[in-house]
Scaffold this active site. Structure first.
Site, PDB file in Angstrom:
ATOM      1  N   GLU A 160       0.927  -0.874   0.059  1.00  0.00           N
ATOM      2  CA  GLU A 160       0.395  -0.136   0.678  1.00  0.00           C
ATOM      3  C   GLU A 160       0.974   1.388   0.098  1.00  0.00           C
ATOM      4  O   GLU A 160       0.898   2.145  -0.557  1.00  0.00           O
ATOM      5  CB  GLU A 160      -0.624  -0.156   1.003  1.00  0.00           C
ATOM      6  N   ASP A 161       1.452   1.089   1.085  1.00  0.00           N
ATOM      7  CA  ASP A 161       2.567   2.804   0.727  1.00  0.00           C
ATOM      8  C   ASP A 161       3.900   2.414   0.300  1.00  0.00           C
ATOM      9  O   ASP A 161       4.929   3.381  -0.090  1.00  0.00           O
ATOM     10  CB  ASP A 161       2.939   2.592   2.599  1.00  0.00           C
TER      11      ASP A 161
END
Length: 704
Positions: free
Chosen positions: A76-77
């Site tokens: 996600e990051d």
């Protein structure tokens, strides 16, 4: 590597050295991927996944789960793909990480929609592998522990979501310890002032309570020792959140709410066997008087999350209420850790009761997923399912079905099987015919009566409580609505085509229209016409360009659309004028889709002839059947028994009376207004004729 050292010590206590080595490799990748990233608190971001992994390690989760916890934010990051994770750590770890990751690539119309879709994704991933939700719960727990660095409004939003969704999920999985901490942290963040007031009040009361709690503990322990029952007795302090919940329940009662709640003392007795649990119960009921109606046996009938314990409330010294939970040590471990106890206390392939119940719940989630239309509806259905205050109902064969409080026989029918719910027509409760909307109580025996060809009633939505019943009824209505929309759309389109059958239209032209309108099949177009989302004349013009001119030339000559009457969701009868078969009628498309029928002399459609683009000429189909609502007004002399006589006469005519209103016009006369269901104008005329025969009747009329 100093951050990893504490986690490594935890893991070495129960994992093989090779597995600890794999976890360390996952840590190195996550540390490098999150390099330079900071949390809102200013700490390096890697501190968060390590903390999440430590929470799971305390539950002795397997090495794949610990690795996924450390890596849960890298997709996600960071610039790490699922394929890279699969190559380095295997498909299982990659799937777990993907299950926990949010849907960052998709754009949503609102934050609520995005949250709902992310929640649905997590729940579906959990159905595949229960460990997904354990990682998510640990992730949420650490976020709640470090919530202080966020803005107050963000704290309140996250706290609300935690109390409404994540704490109940932990409860559904039988994980009491995590549930309680999530509730406490959520309460402190959502209502900080209320939390502080209750916490400080508990501290003040604690000094006086210690002696009482100690005295009761000693009394119970002494009695059990005398009877040679091996048991451990502990006094429990109520948490601020549970006190707050009790106070909310008592709002409106004329009582010192906080003092009353603090006068209830909680104790737990743990013993070595199920048999001893019942022996302890007997001794406690001899020692202190039990409060009637406050005993629950969750050992014989466990809760939906697998929880087992005996609960009893006793009148203790000085009239104080004592709440006692009695359970075995194993039951206590299961109550604290639920499905996680599978990893913490078991080995091999043993599956605990909480996990069996969790898997049953997940099977229901799959059915919900199939039948709900969108993420917001799915999350609403799951929320209903997450707050079960159970009642236990018996089938005629003696099987027990668990249902939430206020459940009805319809909920019971759907709990047995979807097909039983869909074909349910009546029920017997304890051998007596009962209403399908009646509220069920603990221990009742329910028998469902079904009929082939029976269908769910949309009205059931007003009283069912379980998500399974609600979702299946809604699913049926959606399909019914679409079928009706297609039928109505076909008839409107054929009318716009001047009576030409759709089947006779050139298939190549139909394909061209489908391509132009970007529809997969022609039924989709017909459904849109029926729902009022597309004008029939526009589609008719696409199918045959000559249609539009012809329709303008012959507007007044159009053959009216035949209305079949009770056509499910697509035909509405205007409440302003209550049209019935035999009345001249006119139709208009409603804003929500479907057809609204008015009488032609209704004030609300007085200008229908001047706006033929908005109104459709319609007529009743021959030999129409059904019940049609109409308002009947009867002016009567005010004397004894008038209402009973008129009501009895109407009922004798086979008419259902929906509503009665009485207006005292003056001292001598009354106006009786009846909302009734009739077959047609002739049926209504017969009723009016018979009512007029009474000498106390001044006037009978149909309200216009």
């Amino acid at each position: 590597m100093y951050l990893f050292s504490g986690l490594k010590e935890q893991l070495q206590s129960y994992l093989d050295a090779s597995q600890v080595q794999e976890v360390e490799q996952a840590y190195v990748l996550a540390r490098d991927a999150h390099d330079g990233q900071l949390r809102s608190s200013g700490d390096p971001y890697i501190t968060h996944p390590v903390a999440v992994a430590k929470i799971l390690a305390s539950l002795h989760l397997d090495h794949q789960t610990i690795m996924a916890a450390i890596l849960h934010d890298v997709i996600e990051d960071c610039e790490v793909t699922a394929e890279e994770l699969t190559d380095k750590f295997g498909e299982r770890v990659s799937d777990l990480v993907e299950g926990v990751s949010k849907l960052t690539q998709i754009k949503f119309r609102s934050r609520e929609e995005a949250q709902a879709e992310n929640f649905r994704k997590m729940m579906m991933a959990m159905v595949e592998d229960l460990r997904v939700v354990l990682i998510k719960l640990a992730d949420r727990l650490h976020n709640m522990r470090t919530l202080g660095s966020l803005r107050p409004d963000k704290q309140r939003r996250i706290a609300k979501e935690t109390i409404e969704i994540y704490a109940p999920i932990a409860n559904r999985l039988g994980m009491y310890a995590i549930r309680q901490e999530l509730e406490e942290l959520g309460f402190a963040a959502k209502h900080p002032m209320r939390y502080r007031v209750i916490r400080d009040s508990v501290k003040k009361a604690r000094g006086n309570r210690k002696e009482i709690v100690s005295s009761i503990c000693n009394n119970i322990q002494s009695r059990l020792d005398t009877e040679h029952i091996v048991a451990d007795v502990t006094g429990r302090e109520k948490s601020p959140f549970s006190i707050y919940q009790k106070m909310l329940e008592k709002v409106g009662e004329k009582t010192k709410v906080f003092d009353d709640i603090m006068d209830v003392y909680g104790f737990r007795v743990t013993t070595d066997s199920e048999d001893n649990c019942y022996r302890v119960l007997g001794q406690l009921h001899n020692l202190y008087r039990p409060v009637p109606g406050r005993f629950k046996d969750y050992i014989a009938i466990p809760k939906a999350n697998g929880y087992q314990s005996l609960h009893t409330t006793l009148k203790g010294p000085h009239g104080l209420h004592i709440e006692v939970q009695i359970r075995t040590t194993t039951m206590d471990q299961m109550a604290e850790n639920g499905v996680a106890a599978h990893w913490l206390y078991k080995s091999g392939n043993d599956i605990n009761r909480a996990e069996i119940r969790a898997r049953e719940w997940m099977r229901n989630l799959l059915e919900l997923q199939k039948n709900t239309g969108d993420s917001l509806e799915f999350i609403e259905s799951v929320k209903i399912d997450l707050f079960p205050d159970e009642v236990y109902i018996f089938t005629p064969n003696g099987n027990i079905i668990e249902l939430p409080k206020k459940a009805t026989p319809v909920d019971f029918a759907y709990a047995i099987h979807t097909d039983v719910g869909n074909s349910c027509i009546a029920c017997k409760v304890d051998g007596k015919i009962s209403a399908l909307s009646s509220e069920l109580s603990n221990g009742q025996t329910v028998e469902i009566i079904t009929a082939p060809g029976a269908k769910p009633n949309p009205g059931w939505l007003s009283f069912v409580t379980t998500s399974k019943a609600r979702t299946n009824i809604r699913h049926f209505i959606k399909n019914l609505r679409r079928d009706d929309a297609i039928n109505l759309g076909k008839r409107l389109l054929e009318k716009a085509l001047g009576g030409v059958s759709i089947e006779s239209v050139d298939p190549d032209i139909v394909k061209k229209v489908l391509k132009e309108t970007r529809h997969a099949e022609f039924d989709d177009i017909l459904a849109e016409i029926g729902l009022g989302q597309t004008a029939s004349i526009i589609i008719a013009h696409r199918l045959d360009p000559k249609v539009e001119t012809a329709s303008h030339e012959k507007k007044e000559e159009n053959v009216p659309l035949a209305i079949k009457g009770t056509e499910g969701m697509m035909i509405e009868y205007a409440r302003c004028c209550h049209p019935i078969p035999g009345d001249p009628i006119v139709g208009t498309v409603s804003t929500s889709g479907g057809f609204i029928l008015h009488r032609q002399d209704c004030n609300n459609v007085a200008n229908h002839r001047a706006h033929l683009d908005k109104y459709v000429p319609v007529q009743w189909e021959k030999n129409i059947e059904g019940d049609f609502r109409v308002e009947l007004r009867v002016d009567v002399v005010n004397q004894h028994g008038v209402l009973a006589k008129v009501t009895s006469l109407i009922a004798d005519e086979g008419v259902n009376i929906v509503n009665i209103e009485i207006d005292a016009k003056d001292g001598t006369t009354n106006l009786l207004s009846f909302l009734v269901d009739v077959k047609n104008r002739l049926h209504l005329a017969n009723i009016i004729k018979k009512i007029r025969l009474y000498d106390f009747v001044i006037k009978v009329s149909r309200h216009r």
